[in-house]
Enzyme design. Structure first.
Site, PDB file in Angstrom:
ATOM      1  N   ARG A 103       1.472  13.798  -1.377  1.00 46.53           N
ATOM      2  CA  ARG A 103       2.488  12.959  -1.374  1.00 46.53           C
ATOM      3  C   ARG A 103       3.962  13.889  -1.768  1.00 46.53           C
ATOM      4  NH1 ARG A 103       0.288   7.629  -4.742  1.00 46.53           N
ATOM      5  NH2 ARG A 103      -0.613   6.663  -2.527  1.00 46.53           N
ATOM      6  N   GLY A 155      -1.934   0.960  -1.213  1.00 45.59           N
ATOM      7  CA  GLY A 155      -1.758  -0.529  -1.536  1.00 45.59           C
ATOM      8  C   GLY A 155      -0.850  -1.029  -0.160  1.00 45.59           C
ATOM      9  N   GLY A 173      -7.307   6.129   0.008  1.00 48.92           N
ATOM     10  CA  GLY A 173      -7.780   7.153  -0.635  1.00 48.92           C
ATOM     11  C   GLY A 173      -9.118   7.778   0.095  1.00 48.92           C
ATOM     12  N   LYS A 188     -16.444  -4.221  -1.108  1.00 49.96           N
ATOM     13  CA  LYS A 188     -16.688  -5.558  -1.069  1.00 49.96           C
ATOM     14  C   LYS A 188     -15.593  -6.377  -0.148  1.00 49.96           C
ATOM     15  CE  LYS A 188     -17.056  -5.765  -6.003  1.00 49.96           C
ATOM     16  NZ  LYS A 188     -16.388  -6.382  -7.533  1.00 49.96           N
TER      17      LYS A 188
END
Length: 451
Positions: A92, A428, A405, A249
């Site tokens: 970043r 996100g 990630g 999940k």
């Protein structure tokens, strides 16, 4: 992400007059003299109200419109650190350099704001401080980058120089997008640049509030590149479009799966998500991680795909073990031959080859998540084969984007970083874009552009 900019006025008297108007507006907004008393020598050449032009930050720089301006850049410098405070991944930081360098080379007085971690508002602990990030960014830029604390009420910086503003999430009101704080941020600058795609899903003072009140608000090169790449990969994709969604999940990525099912030709799933889809198909999964309560949701996704002639390829073989460990005894099993005391930790070699063929023939590939526990060598082969196929497809002209990630880690682990069209810096924000959500920080820039 272009914003209407008023070109610089040449007459010094008119500049001074407009400065006065700006000060009056600041007073009326309850901001008072915030940020002006120490810097008004450099608040010259404010933008005129006629001859509107749509420009990008880079265009402004090339046209000389940033010279002498105070430019506030919201970067995402939230880099991971080890227990000794050393930065362990500079992705970043490196990605944020071009915007800052462009503003400096254009003769702007540059202020960089970012968050680090999840601090408590109103306090700055050593762990919260951007001091180490400022030092490293200075090295990457090849210039000094002093860290400024207590900066909300004014910052002194000369044209051609840059400062790092201390962790913006330590400011009271930042996370709730406090209106007064947003106005104070805006009063610091002539031009606000949002170059922090990784925070574009956050409606905070430094990402949304300041953009509402700054004289000029626009996207930086990284923000624009991220949105361009994501738009190209989903909304304007070359077909066949293949998407890979991995994770533990279904519940955390159900919206993504549902949204992508409407758009893709092939939807590849991996990890615990795959196990739940196997349950939906009536396959045995032993003691594998899964969410039985979401089987019906998985069937809905399969039905959407089938109705449009798309598909979710099911594995024909899997790698199983009796314990979640790299040292555990493991085997390749037929997908119908998973024992009750075994867990699925990767796709098998036959399945990996099938997935590779799908990816090699794709026109566009969106990758978010591995298909196995690639961090452990015995269960990394499926993701490695898939990574090689993505690289080969990209070499042949496909457009590929990788984000998240674990995905970025896999890209680097398997050495294909230079063979992927675009690697997203967002976590996100990347996921919410794939969910089809409007990103607040992007929305406010679009609103300003439409004004």
């Amino acid at each position: 992400f272009d914003h209407v900019v008023r070109p610089c006025v040449g007459a010094e008297a008119e500049q001074d007059a407009r400065l006065g108007q700006r000060q009056h507006r600041a007073d009326a907004d309850g901001v008072g003299h915030v940020g002006l008393g120490v810097v008004d020598d450099h608040r010259v050449g404010v933008f005129d109200e006629f001859n509107f032009r749509r420009v990008h930050m880079d265009t402004m720089a090339k046209d000389g419109l940033l010279a002498g301006k105070r430019v506030l850049i919201r970067s995402d410098l939230n880099a991971p650190h080890d227990e000794n405070g050393r930065i362990t991944n500079e992705t970043r930081l490196v990605a944020s350099v071009p915007a800052i360098r462009t503003a400096l080379d254009a003769g702007a007085a540059v202020m960089v704001m970012s968050h680090l971690g999840r601090p408590t508002e109103g306090t700055v602990t050593p762990a919260d401080s951007l001091a180490g990030v400022a030092r490293r960014m200075g090295e990457l830029l090849g210039c000094d980058m002093p860290l400024v604390a207590d900066w909300v009420d004014g910052v002194k910086v000369e044209p051609g120089h840059v400062v790092m503003l201390e962790n913006c999430r330590c400011n009271v009101g930042e996370k709730k997008c406090n209106d007064e704080l947003s106005k104070k941020y805006a009063a610091l600058c002539d031009v606000y640049v949002n170059d922090a795609f990784g925070t574009a899903h956050r409606a905070q003072a430094s990402t949304v509030g300041v953009a509402r009140y700054a004289d000029v608000a626009c996207a930086g090169p990284l923000m624009a590149a991220e949105i361009d790449a994501l738009t190209k990969s989903v909304e304007e994709a070359r077909h066949p479009l293949a998407a890979i969604v991995g994770g533990s999940k279904v519940s955390t990525k159900l919206t993504i799966l549902s949204n992508l099912a409407e758009k893709v030709d092939r939807l590849i799933v991996g990890g615990g998500i795959l196990n739940t889809f196997l349950l939906a198909a009536g396959k045995p999964i032993g003691k594998s991680l899964a969410e039985p309560e979401l089987v019906d949701e998985c069937r809905k996704v399969l039905a959407v795909l089938a109705a449009k002639g798309a598909s979710l390829p099911m594995p024909v073989d899997v790698v199983v073990a009796k314990a979640f460990s790299a040292d555990a005894e493991h085997r390749v099993a037929d997908v119908d031959d998973v024992a009750e005391d075994e867990m699925i930790l990767d796709v098998g070699p036959k399945t990996a080859a099938i997935l590779a063929d799908i990816l090699k023939s794709a026109g566009t590939i969106v990758w978010n998540g591995p298909v196995g526990v690639f961090e452990m060598a015995p269960y990394a082969e499926g993701t490695r084969v898939m990574a090689d196929a993505i690289a080969e497809a990209t070499d042949k002209g496909a457009f590929s984007i990788a984000g998240g990630g674990d995905t970025v880690s896999a890209v680097h682990q398997f050495g294909i970083a230079d063979r992927v069209s675009y690697i997203s810096t967002g976590g996100g924000a990347f996921l919410e874009f794939l969910e089809g959500k409007k990103l607040p920080a992007v929305a406010v820039l679009e609103e300003r552009a439409a004004q």
